[in-house]
Scaffold this motif. Sequence first.
Motif, PDB file in Angstrom:
ATOM      1  N   PRO A 166      16.474 -12.698  12.825  1.00 28.32           N
ATOM      2  CA  PRO A 166      17.846 -13.518  13.772  1.00 28.32           C
ATOM      3  C   PRO A 166      17.789 -15.148  13.303  1.00 28.32           C
ATOM      4  O   PRO A 166      16.987 -15.504  12.888  1.00 28.32           O
ATOM      5  CB  PRO A 166      17.217 -13.315  14.852  1.00 28.32           C
ATOM      6  CG  PRO A 166      16.113 -13.471  14.889  1.00 28.32           C
ATOM      7  CD  PRO A 166      16.039 -12.868  14.151  1.00 28.32           C
ATOM      8  N   SER A 167      19.377 -15.159  13.061  1.00 28.22           N
ATOM      9  CA  SER A 167      19.987 -16.482  12.584  1.00 28.22           C
ATOM     10  C   SER A 167      19.329 -17.931  13.245  1.00 28.22           C
ATOM     11  O   SER A 167      19.197 -18.588  13.056  1.00 28.22           O
ATOM     12  CB  SER A 167      21.070 -17.030  12.203  1.00 28.22           C
ATOM     13  OG  SER A 167      21.881 -16.431  12.754  1.00 28.22           O
ATOM     14  N   SER A 168      19.114 -17.273  15.434  1.00 26.96           N
ATOM     15  CA  SER A 168      18.727 -18.259  16.552  1.00 26.96           C
ATOM     16  C   SER A 168      18.429 -17.503  16.933  1.00 26.96           C
ATOM     17  O   SER A 168      18.496 -15.934  17.110  1.00 26.96           O
ATOM     18  CB  SER A 168      20.404 -19.132  16.285  1.00 26.96           C
ATOM     19  OG  SER A 168      21.081 -18.268  16.819  1.00 26.96           O
TER      20      SER A 168
ATOM     21  N   ASP B  55      21.315 -13.967  17.462  1.00 23.19           N
ATOM     22  CA  ASP B  55      22.688 -13.800  17.185  1.00 23.19           C
ATOM     23  C   ASP B  55      22.000 -13.504  15.324  1.00 23.19           C
ATOM     24  O   ASP B  55      20.667 -13.924  14.760  1.00 23.19           O
ATOM     25  CB  ASP B  55      23.069 -15.537  16.836  1.00 23.19           C
ATOM     26  CG  ASP B  55      23.388 -15.811  17.628  1.00 23.19           C
ATOM     27  OD1 ASP B  55      23.833 -14.372  18.723  1.00 23.19           O
ATOM     28  OD2 ASP B  55      23.684 -16.707  18.273  1.00 23.19           O
ATOM     29  N   GLY B  56      23.223 -12.796  14.877  1.00 20.44           N
ATOM     30  CA  GLY B  56      23.148 -13.022  12.865  1.00 20.44           C
ATOM     31  C   GLY B  56      22.161 -11.308  12.811  1.00 20.44           C
ATOM     32  O   GLY B  56      21.147 -11.315  11.688  1.00 20.44           O
ATOM     33  N   VAL B  57      22.646 -10.866  13.550  1.00 20.37           N
ATOM     34  CA  VAL B  57      21.669  -9.444  13.445  1.00 20.37           C
ATOM     35  C   VAL B  57      22.974  -7.990  14.271  1.00 20.37           C
ATOM     36  O   VAL B  57      24.221  -8.720  14.657  1.00 20.37           O
ATOM     37  CB  VAL B  57      20.579  -9.357  14.849  1.00 20.37           C
ATOM     38  CG1 VAL B  57      19.228  -9.879  13.738  1.00 20.37           C
ATOM     39  CG2 VAL B  57      21.110  -9.646  15.845  1.00 20.37           C
ATOM     40  N   THR B  58      22.942  -7.386  13.032  1.00 19.81           N
ATOM     41  CA  THR B  58      24.234  -6.574  13.416  1.00 19.81           C
ATOM     42  C   THR B  58      23.722  -5.220  14.013  1.00 19.81           C
ATOM     43  O   THR B  58      24.985  -4.333  14.300  1.00 19.81           O
ATOM     44  CB  THR B  58      24.071  -5.990  11.646  1.00 19.81           C
ATOM     45  OG1 THR B  58      22.803  -4.946  11.407  1.00 19.81           O
ATOM     46  CG2 THR B  58      24.410  -6.382  11.033  1.00 19.81           C
TER      47      THR B  58
END
Length: 624
Positions: free
Chosen positions: A50-52, A100-103
């Motif tokens: 993840p981005s965060s 965040d940053g996951v699909t």
Amino acid sequence: MLVVTYCSKIKFMTYIKYNPIDPFFKSVVGAVAEDMPFGVRLQINQIVNPSSVTMRVYDDNGSFTCDYPMYRDESGNGFDNYVAELSLKKGLYRYYFVMDGVTYEHFIGMGENRRPSLFYDNVRPYQLSVYKKIYQTPTWLNKGVMYQIFVDRFCASGKAVPNEDKIMRNWGEQPYFRDEDGVVLNRDFFGGDLEGVISKLPYLRSLNVSTIYLNPIFKAYSNHKYDTEDYETIDPMFGTQQDFERLCAEAHNLGIHVILDGVFNHVGSSSKYFNREGKYGNEGAYRDPKSPYRDWFNFRPDGSYECWWNFRTLPRINARSKSAQKYFTDKNGIVRRWIARGASGWRLDVVDEIDDCMLDKIVAAAKKENPQAAIIGEVWEDASNKIDYGVRRHYLDGSQLDSVMNYPLMNGIIDFVRSGNEQSLSRTVFDLVNNYPPFVRNNLMNILGTHDTVRILTNLAGKNMDNVGKEAMSLVKLTDDEYRHGCKMLKTAAVLQYTFFGFPCVYYGDEVGMEGYKDPFCRGCYPWGKENKLLLDFYRRLGEIRSLPVFSDGDFSELAAEKGVYAFRRNDAASGTEAVVAVNRGSVDYELTLPDTYRDLLTGREYKDRCVLSPMGYVILRRI
């Protein structure tokens, strides 16, 4: 360690690791003190990347929400640590994690069997309780065994004389169960009294009893005494104030405390406070609108009144009445008066129906009379998040209860011992450890049965009689095979009861194999001279084992919950003692790996590196 896994025909993929009752993941296990800094660590497989990550915390009433950024560092073995540090004010909170940053699923919450799980939406949060300690928890409460006594049925001195229209029965006969003109009067007595209790203090001491919990003893019409007529007077069939004071003094000399049953939510309709039946002339709230007790009760325009669960014989006390509050909690009030006469505290009947305006004053009065007084609440559910009449209660926030009756654990143990459902027990233990403050968790009143439940032996081995009437219940007893099997299961349940965090509370007679379905059959006479001696010896040995500090104050960690097996470790750094408890309710042998050499405190057998438990087997191992 709790993990999230992905299953395919080829392999299992672990995505998330998080377990809030493991100090590796949450630095303070269980409820947290107000303003105490603590850390939360979440482990995420690096393949997720993840981005965060954020820890989202919100309070119970929706007035507070805060996102705590989690900083990242490598943990090795293909995982990254995500850590948040925070402190909170007193209250009940929930939390979950946001990636965040996951699909795919980007919420992490509590899934099946309390394991972490991924969610698209409708995430199930974890609970986080924050307390502010005001009163000191009694240091003596969890040091031994509690023993609950239903006074009329425990031991008779032969001096009790029935009054009014009460009926004296022969010791050991079945309690009356038929309604009289549609009303259950509970007017049959067997002669148990306080002098009888005094005579059995050496017996109780032989069980390592350190606390006696007496069902109500104040003047009342019924045998159960939950219909109080006069809080200032010991019921004449049980004895006198002098008898009570002598009981407390002689018990104290043996290292035993005495706790009273505080029925402060309702009184009897025949009481001097209400006097519907006219026993006290024309006085009392029901007969005299100008009675000093009138505002104790809520009368309706048609002359009817508010009752406890619609029992007309139990008018409910208006907790907001200043007069009632003063009577119970003033300097010379009932709460302080009986503590001054020797009681060590109160078990509060139906505490969830006592408003905070009264409950706070009851607690304050008890603690003012004796800072070491114990206040235990009757709560059947999770007491940390209880809602009653639309109000969230705050029993465990440090300002009210020292302890509660541990019905959740009772249900978990019974389910496990009867069916081998270790996951049910594991979920229950998770909730207790995660939700409760340590000062409550270590002082929980661990029961297997009470005057309100089916006897534990019957509950474990008897036929299910939930949907039949009392007439049918009165005719059913355990068969010889059921009784023998029940005793085996009872020993298994007692091993868990005596070694979990908290303290064991034995309902009189359970230790000698008494049986019976629900009230009144669970309230039979103690079978003096006809005890199951083998079962009694087992309870005495458990009492000796329970005296070890590791079981009163030691840390708790679950070791195994699989294949019908439940095992845990207790560790007490102060005494340098470690114990492992394991029970097998599965159908095959189970091998438990051990890090050292241990001795079974029940059999004396030593185990090195491993212990094989057969079905229905149990051990209480001490590291040597």
